[in-house]
Scaffold this motif. Structure first.
Motif, PDB file in Angstrom:
ATOM      1  N   LEU A  96      -0.708  25.488  22.842  1.00  0.00           N
ATOM      2  CA  LEU A  96       0.838  25.181  22.971  1.00  0.00           C
ATOM      3  C   LEU A  96       1.508  25.311  21.769  1.00  0.00           C
ATOM      4  O   LEU A  96       2.644  25.806  21.484  1.00  0.00           O
ATOM      5  CB  LEU A  96       0.942  24.106  23.728  1.00  0.00           C
ATOM      6  N   LEU A  97       0.751  24.580  20.672  1.00  0.00           N
ATOM      7  CA  LEU A  97       1.427  24.300  19.413  1.00  0.00           C
ATOM      8  C   LEU A  97       1.543  25.602  18.583  1.00  0.00           C
ATOM      9  O   LEU A  97       2.498  25.638  17.808  1.00  0.00           O
ATOM     10  CB  LEU A  97       0.512  23.351  18.432  1.00  0.00           C
ATOM     11  N   GLN A  98       0.563  26.347  18.949  1.00  0.00           N
ATOM     12  CA  GLN A  98       0.584  27.970  18.172  1.00  0.00           C
ATOM     13  C   GLN A  98       1.163  28.853  18.902  1.00  0.00           C
ATOM     14  O   GLN A  98       1.256  29.944  18.284  1.00  0.00           O
ATOM     15  CB  GLN A  98      -1.053  28.259  17.871  1.00  0.00           C
ATOM     16  N   SER A  99       1.761  28.534  19.942  1.00  0.00           N
ATOM     17  CA  SER A  99       2.418  29.563  20.663  1.00  0.00           C
ATOM     18  C   SER A  99       3.886  30.129  20.255  1.00  0.00           C
ATOM     19  O   SER A  99       4.271  31.266  20.800  1.00  0.00           O
ATOM     20  CB  SER A  99       2.557  29.022  22.278  1.00  0.00           C
ATOM     21  N   GLY A 100       4.561  29.183  19.532  1.00  0.00           N
ATOM     22  CA  GLY A 100       5.844  29.868  19.190  1.00  0.00           C
ATOM     23  C   GLY A 100       6.804  29.223  19.817  1.00  0.00           C
ATOM     24  O   GLY A 100       7.864  29.427  19.896  1.00  0.00           O
ATOM     25  N   ARG A 101       6.427  28.473  21.145  1.00  0.00           N
ATOM     26  CA  ARG A 101       7.466  28.347  21.961  1.00  0.00           C
ATOM     27  C   ARG A 101       8.110  26.962  21.696  1.00  0.00           C
ATOM     28  O   ARG A 101       8.971  26.562  22.270  1.00  0.00           O
ATOM     29  CB  ARG A 101       6.596  28.063  23.566  1.00  0.00           C
ATOM     30  N   ILE A 102       7.572  26.262  20.742  1.00  0.00           N
ATOM     31  CA  ILE A 102       8.294  25.098  20.513  1.00  0.00           C
ATOM     32  C   ILE A 102       8.953  25.343  18.953  1.00  0.00           C
ATOM     33  O   ILE A 102       8.287  26.090  18.202  1.00  0.00           O
ATOM     34  CB  ILE A 102       7.123  23.990  20.053  1.00  0.00           C
ATOM     35  N   LYS A 103      10.189  25.377  19.061  1.00  0.00           N
ATOM     36  CA  LYS A 103      10.926  25.644  17.777  1.00  0.00           C
ATOM     37  C   LYS A 103      10.611  24.703  16.682  1.00  0.00           C
ATOM     38  O   LYS A 103      10.545  23.591  16.703  1.00  0.00           O
ATOM     39  CB  LYS A 103      12.384  25.203  18.128  1.00  0.00           C
TER      40      LYS A 103
END
Length: 746
Positions: free
Chosen positions: A41-48
């Motif tokens: 999740l942290l690496q997904s790029g979904r968190i700005k």
């Protein structure tokens, strides 16, 4: 994992006008293991980038029960965030070395199921160092739950002493929903860990007035499992949207079905079906549910499946919209006509064809009570009885300590424990060795075994003592694949005690031609006693006889009905038309139109039953016995002894026309057509190769050598001739089944 993260973020945008990155969107992985989901999740790029620090310190949460995994997860997550923050600093022209290392306070060392139990005190005593984190997490409005729940079905052996933990609050929630709405009789599997995880996560989302999203990748048994019908009914009543992505990979099947299932998603991990389940609960009540289903497809290996999922987008997948079903069917919908037919058997007072039926023998300790050698079987049974009786004496001398599970000797080479035997120990009941308990059983198709048939040495005998009360009792019946089994529907007539897992795994049901009772308990209408002194009663009901005589002719007999049923259950048309029903229910038997058609089915059924029961007396099919080893002077038993037979060729390209019988003999000329006769997930010939091999049980060390059967029955060619006989039987079965008339149903 990446698909799940994308899917959840897309659903948040579509249904909640939100995103994973938004403030206030708390995300929980309740079974984090080594933290892989949170890391991805942290690496997904979904968190700005501008939201990363807030999300990490306030809105990401993970639970783990195992201490080592907990520490690894914390390190993995912390290191990932630290690297991302360093990259941000470098991109902004700052010194990456100045970025502080931030511990992950969102991880909790806890049993996720236990932490929400009413009156829970476990965390106060066991997890004191992070008790505040437990309380804080419980107080949060969790909007997203993602993860890979554990899968367990309790302990695999009574010697393990690691039975499933009980969670009264969670299990009561399951009982009031999934169990209450299930039509299954045995509902134990509804308390498996992955089912508990669905119920736990659902409760967590449903408790929020703002709703939320739950997405698991897990065992997919709930998709079509018999016991899970109540789960399916419940989910469509609790959630607005359900997405089910069936990744297949069920390797508990065999043969062509196994190849269709394709590769296992978790590689060397679970052999079960794997599926992604995404549940959406929007604010407000649920008046209707949109259920979307997708099967990834047949014959795909693991790499192909992962590539398909990796490229998938939830909005672009060709979902099949599944209409609501009062039966809780998501796939394999039942045929409405099926309910109109007479049940083969019915618990209770309902009308049925057979009065009694039962599961096969469940020994709970097969290695101890089944063997190809009667002599070896007797030695094993007597050894375990001596060991058990010694335990009874030790238990009494120790003052009957509790719990008994902590007292017993867990060594599987001494005793194989079951619940029934532990209960006997509590009562200080001793066992006695009985020569009369030695019987012959049908352990698997065309595989007879000596069996020790006695209470306590057998965990559950069901009604088998009523069907085969004495060693010389003559009876026949047929064993079918039980509803909910992972095997294709199959049936085989037998004249001995069948094992509960006759089809290799799962269970089945046995429908005997007759039942027996003690002479002094018999009805005046029962027939004469068998050789053992029991009274025989016809197991075809009088109501069925009246029904069939009214439909066809007054001279229709109960034997006619028995053989008619056996034939109908072989009909390819019947099996194909009612395949979904046969997976979920016991068979129901239609009445074909006209006396001529009835007689044709009954006659074919009699031929099939006589063929299948009398297989040992068939003339073997003429196979070519090719000598492949150096000629050595040896006796007939050594010449025809087997260790482990196999087909010629290699894995993926077996030549099933040839069998490498042993080092001296290869059999050639097996017609490919013979392999068309299937019993469960194997051909009849496959069963012979699978069962007739020397095996040493890993737990007990007990050896089961099929050559012992040949020696004790003074038939050196028993196994090699059996192959020829089963080839002949397969070809004749195919001929009879192919000639069955059409059902002629509307």
């Amino acid at each position: 994992m990446d698909f799940i993260i994308r899917a959840v973020d897309d659903v948040l945008a579509k249904d909640f006008d939100a995103s994973i990155s938004d403030e206030g969107v708390h995300i929980l992985d309740p079974f984090t293991g080594t933290g892989t989901f949170i890391v991805r999740l942290l690496q997904s790029g979904r968190i700005k980038p501008e939201d990363l620090l807030r999300k990490y310190t306030q809105e990401l949460h993970a639970n783990e029960l195992l201490l080592m995994a907990y520490y690894i997860a914390a390190i993995n997550i912390e290191a990932t965030v630290h690297g991302l923050l360093e990259e941000q600093a470098a991109a902004e022209g700052k010194d990456a070395g100045e970025v502080p290392y931030l511990p992950f306070d969102g991880i909790v060392l806890t049993d996720t199921f236990q932490m929400t139990e009413d009156g829970d005190t476990l965390d106060d005593f066991v997890f004191t160092s992070n008790n505040d984190r437990v309380k804080a997490q419980n107080a949060l409005d969790i909007r997203v739950i993602i993860g890979n729940p554990p899968y367990s079905v309790g302990q695999s052996s009574g010697n393990d002493n690691n039975a499933n933990l009980k969670y009264p609050t969670l299990d009561e929630s399951i009982r009031r929903t999934y169990a209450d709405l299930s039509t299954a009789t045995n509902k134990n599997s509804l308390y498996d860990s992955y089912i508990r995880a669905i119920r736990w996560g659902s409760n967590r989302i449903l408790n929020s007035p703002d709703g939320g999203v739950l997405c698991y990748v897990s065992n997919g048994g709930y998709i079509d499992g018999n016991t899970a019908d109540g789960l399916r009914k419940t989910l469509v009543s609790e959630f607005h949207d359900i997405y089910v992505y069936n990744l297949r990979g069920n390797q508990r099947t065999a043969g062509e079905q196994s190849r269709r299932e394709g590769g296992k998603i978790f590689d060397s991990g679970s052999r079960n079906t794997v599926a992604i389940l995404l549940l959406v609960k929007r604010p407000g009540s649920v008046d209707s549910c949109s259920l979307r289903y997708r099967d990834i497809g047949d014959y795909l290996d693991r790499k192909q499946k992962l590539a398909i999922v990796d490229a998938a987008n939830i909005a672009e997948i060709g979902w099949e919209m599944v209409p609501p079903s009062p039966d809780g069917d998501w796939i394999n919908h039942r045929n409405a006509d099926f309910e109109k037919f007479i049940p083969l058997g019915e618990k209770g007072a309902g009308q049925s064809i057979f009065a009694s039926f039962s599961r096969g023998l469940e020994s709970g300790r097969d290695a101890w009570v089944y063997n190809s050698s009667r002599e070896r079987l007797g030695d094993s049974v007597q050894r375990m009885i001596r060991n058990y009786n010694s335990e009874v004496e030790r238990y009494a001398e120790s003052g009957s300590p509790t719990p008994v599970e902590s007292f017993i000797t867990p060594d599987p080479q001494s005793i194989s424990w079951t619940r029934s035997l532990r209960n006997a120990l509590r009562k200080k009941d001793k066992l006695e060795y009985l020569e009369s308990a030695h019987r012959v059983s049908v352990y698997r198709p065309f595989c007879k075994q000596s069996v020790y048939f006695a209470p306590l040495m057998n965990h559950e005998r069901s009604q088998q003592p009523k069907f085969f009360p004495h060693a010389d009792t003559e009876n026949i019946g047929f064993y079918i694949v039980g509803n909910g089994n992972d095997k294709p529907f199959s049936i085989l007539a037998v004249d001995r005690i069948p094992d509960v897992s006759f089809w290799g795994s799962g269970q089945g049901q046995f429908f005997p031609r007759f039942t027996f009772s003690e002479a002094n308990k018999a009805s005046l209408f029962d027939e004469l006693s068998d050789a053992g002194g029991s009274r025989r009663a016809d197991n075809i009901t009088d109501s069925a006889l009246s029904e069939y005589r009214a439909a066809y002719a007054p001279d229709v007999s109960k034997d006619d009905i028995f053989y008619y049923v056996y034939s109908i259950l072989h009909s390819p048309e019947y099996r194909a038309r009612f395949a979904a029903d046969l997976k979920k229910m016991l068979p129901r038997i239609p009445q074909v139109p006209g006396l001529e058609k009835f007689r044709a089915f009954a006659g074919a059924g009699k031929s099939l039953a006589e063929l299948h029961i009398g297989y040992e007396s068939l003339e073997p099919y003429a196979l070519n016995e090719v000598s492949t080893g150096q000629a050595v002077v040896q006796d007939e038993y050594a010449k025809y002894a087997v260790t482990k037979m196999k087909y010629a060729g290699k894995a993926g390209a077996w030549d099933k026309t040839r069998i490498i019988y042993n080092q001296q003999v290869t059999l050639e000329g097996i017609p490919e057509e013979a392999h068309r006769y299937m019993l469960g997930s194997r051909s009849a010939i496959d069963w012979i190769l699978e069962r007739y091999q020397v095996k040493t049980d890993k737990a007990t060390g007990i050896v089961n050598d099929p050559n012992d059967w040949s020696r004790e029955h003074e038939q050196p060619r028993y196994i090699i001739d059996l192959i020829g006989r089963i080839v002949a039987l397969s070809l004749e079965t195919n001929r009879i089944v192919d000639s069955l008339p059409e059902l002629g149903l509307a």
